[in-house]
Design a protein around this motif. Sequence first.
Motif, PDB file in Angstrom:
ATOM      1  N   LYS A  20      42.421  86.148  64.475  1.00  0.00           N
ATOM      2  CA  LYS A  20      42.634  85.916  63.044  1.00  0.00           C
ATOM      3  C   LYS A  20      42.653  87.205  62.211  1.00  0.00           C
ATOM      4  O   LYS A  20      43.564  87.381  61.395  1.00  0.00           O
ATOM      5  CB  LYS A  20      41.603  84.927  62.500  1.00  0.00           C
ATOM      6  N   ARG A  24      45.902  88.143  60.044  1.00  0.00           N
ATOM      7  CA  ARG A  24      45.831  88.286  58.580  1.00  0.00           C
ATOM      8  C   ARG A  24      46.591  89.532  58.145  1.00  0.00           C
ATOM      9  O   ARG A  24      47.396  89.487  57.219  1.00  0.00           O
ATOM     10  CB  ARG A  24      44.381  88.393  58.120  1.00  0.00           C
ATOM     11  N   TYR A  71      49.904  83.203  61.340  1.00  0.00           N
ATOM     12  CA  TYR A  71      48.871  82.954  60.338  1.00  0.00           C
ATOM     13  C   TYR A  71      49.424  81.964  59.326  1.00  0.00           C
ATOM     14  O   TYR A  71      50.480  82.203  58.727  1.00  0.00           O
ATOM     15  CB  TYR A  71      48.522  84.278  59.663  1.00  0.00           C
TER      16      TYR A  71
END
Length: 91
Positions: A20, A24, A71
């Motif tokens: 993650k 991002r 994402y």
Amino acid sequence: MPRNERRHGPRGYVDDEHYKPWLRDEFSFRCVYCGCREVWFPDGDRSFSVEHVHPRAWPPEGLTDYDSLVYACCQCNAAEKGHLAATRSRW
């Protein structure tokens, strides 16, 4: 740089959520589908998740491969899952 060329290439995480932070940055803190930014959501990055380009129901090869992850905000992620479920039920 072409839009589909990845800037990062982390490897070896067992849990997709460990990707993650990389995702991002990769997607400029925006949802890959609708373009909404994290800062527009009251919960910030908690309103976003790691999305599999190929659903988990498909063969597992490459599921934790960074290049198969994007994402996405949770709203688009849920809508995408619903769309795929409806598409698959017609097969």
